[in-house]
Design an enzyme around this catalytic site. Sequence first.
Site, mmCIF file in Angstrom:
data_model
loop_
_atom_site.group_PDB
_atom_site.id
_atom_site.type_symbol
_atom_site.label_atom_id
_atom_site.label_comp_id
_atom_site.label_asym_id
_atom_site.label_seq_id
_atom_site.Cartn_x
_atom_site.Cartn_y
_atom_site.Cartn_z
ATOM 1 N N MET A 21 0.832 -1.199 0.000
ATOM 2 C CA MET A 21 0.000 0.000 0.000
ATOM 3 C C MET A 21 0.866 1.248 0.000
ATOM 4 O O MET A 21 1.855 1.332 0.748
ATOM 5 C CB MET A 21 -0.931 0.012 1.214
ATOM 6 C CG MET A 21 -2.007 -1.072 1.175
ATOM 7 S SD MET A 21 -3.107 -0.956 -0.250
ATOM 8 C CE MET A 21 -3.971 0.570 0.128
ATOM 9 N N GLN A 72 -4.264 -6.999 -7.139
ATOM 10 C CA GLN A 72 -4.684 -7.564 -5.857
ATOM 11 C C GLN A 72 -5.981 -6.922 -5.403
ATOM 12 O O GLN A 72 -6.089 -5.696 -5.317
ATOM 13 C CB GLN A 72 -3.635 -7.390 -4.757
ATOM 14 C CG GLN A 72 -4.061 -8.191 -3.520
ATOM 15 C CD GLN A 72 -3.149 -8.036 -2.317
ATOM 16 O OE1 GLN A 72 -3.030 -6.950 -1.776
ATOM 17 N NE2 GLN A 72 -2.528 -9.134 -1.897
ATOM 18 N N CYS A 102 -3.921 -8.861 4.991
ATOM 19 C CA CYS A 102 -3.759 -7.518 5.558
ATOM 20 C C CYS A 102 -4.449 -7.425 6.919
ATOM 21 O O CYS A 102 -5.616 -7.783 7.048
ATOM 22 C CB CYS A 102 -4.330 -6.473 4.611
ATOM 23 S SG CYS A 102 -4.135 -4.781 5.221
ATOM 24 N N LYS A 141 -3.198 -14.596 -1.464
ATOM 25 C CA LYS A 141 -2.074 -14.253 -0.594
ATOM 26 C C LYS A 141 -2.585 -14.276 0.840
ATOM 27 O O LYS A 141 -3.557 -13.589 1.169
ATOM 28 C CB LYS A 141 -1.505 -12.873 -0.937
ATOM 29 C CG LYS A 141 -0.219 -12.518 -0.171
ATOM 30 C CD LYS A 141 0.401 -11.227 -0.710
ATOM 31 C CE LYS A 141 1.794 -10.982 -0.115
ATOM 32 N NZ LYS A 141 1.761 -10.591 1.294
ATOM 33 N N ASN A 213 6.794 -15.323 1.219
ATOM 34 C CA ASN A 213 6.920 -13.880 1.405
ATOM 35 C C ASN A 213 7.137 -13.604 2.894
ATOM 36 O O ASN A 213 6.716 -14.372 3.739
ATOM 37 C CB ASN A 213 5.639 -13.196 0.888
ATOM 38 C CG ASN A 213 5.535 -11.727 1.264
ATOM 39 O OD1 ASN A 213 4.555 -11.302 1.882
ATOM 40 N ND2 ASN A 213 6.525 -10.939 0.895
ATOM 41 N N GLY A 214 7.823 -12.489 3.164
ATOM 42 C CA GLY A 214 8.006 -12.079 4.549
ATOM 43 C C GLY A 214 9.453 -12.079 4.983
ATOM 44 O O GLY A 214 10.080 -13.139 5.048
ATOM 45 N N ARG A 236 9.645 -5.080 1.355
ATOM 46 C CA ARG A 236 10.372 -3.839 1.676
ATOM 47 C C ARG A 236 11.791 -3.814 1.105
ATOM 48 O O ARG A 236 12.282 -2.763 0.707
ATOM 49 C CB ARG A 236 10.406 -3.657 3.198
ATOM 50 C CG ARG A 236 9.060 -3.212 3.776
ATOM 51 C CD ARG A 236 9.019 -3.402 5.278
ATOM 52 N NE ARG A 236 8.980 -4.816 5.631
ATOM 53 C CZ ARG A 236 9.234 -5.309 6.833
ATOM 54 N NH1 ARG A 236 9.588 -4.483 7.804
ATOM 55 N NH2 ARG A 236 9.145 -6.588 7.073
#
EC number: 1.3.1.91
Length: 333
Positions: A21, A72, A102, A141, A213-214, A236
């Site tokens: 976002m 998404q 989220c 996801k 992911n992560g 990130r």
Amino acid sequence: MPSVSPAIAADALRLSVAPMMDWTDSHCRAFHRVLAPHARLYTEMVHANAVIHGDRARLLAMDPSEHPVALQLGGSEPGLLAQAARIGADAGFDEINLNCGCPSDRVQAGRFGACLMREPQLVAESVAAMIEACNVPVTVKCRLGVDDDHEWNRFLAFIDAIADAGCRMFVVHARNAWLQGLSPKENREVPPLRYDWAYRLKAERPELQVVVNGGIADAVEARAHLDRVDGAMLGRAAYHTPYLLHELDVAWFGGELQSRGGLLRAYRPYIEAQLERGVQLKHIVRHVLGLFSGQPGGRGFRQVLSEGAHKPGAGWSLVERALALTEREREAA
């Protein structure tokens, strides 16, 4: 018998950039495509209602260079998600991804995002409706669970319900989402990572495509995941140190490493086309500020762009000024 979502080629899943976002807008994705020609890119999450009733030209903005790119969606009403998925596919997106990860308060209040992990049948119904409505892959996801859900069988039952509805690709953010007491930022950092659950999912359900992911921070970590799952999705790290994307793309798909300055100059035609359309430079170059992260002149590069991009008439010449500064400092180093 439910329809099965179209398959995604294995190579197309190896490297991807997470939906983020306020970050992965069309300008960001066009930049990432210059860096990584083979990466799979994702939009910011857009609620199904917004797709149906909102400003589609803005919400679904996409440059042709971005492909392959996934839209998404957020939402929890099968009919609305199906309608939004059809609109997204008709707009040219290569994949429709449903957000089940989220954890923000706003998302919870709307009964979508991570709280959907407690409603596997609703997610299954939504996914089945989306698959029926469009001709591109429909994917999910998700997290490992929410709050104190630490039962493997509960996670597996969630995946199985959605797989039975026809979904074949899952992006697993390998930590729980805490719905109370943590901000979205803290939810990306505080709950412990458990990559082993993503690995186990792939081992027990080899017919499914699993992308992890992560917390993936560097090339060594990213590469290690490919031994156990189908792909690594960077978040990130891809944004704050975008040259990493280029390094991974070259390492995994071939080609020659380009210089940071060369890559940014390859982005120039896009920037100038956007400026001609009336887009302010600040909206574009905010996504390139990390390109020289950790390099001589990196701080000056960010400073020149941050201080000048918002000024009236700011254009490519400002970017060249920032590049010249880094080149001088690199030569002096």
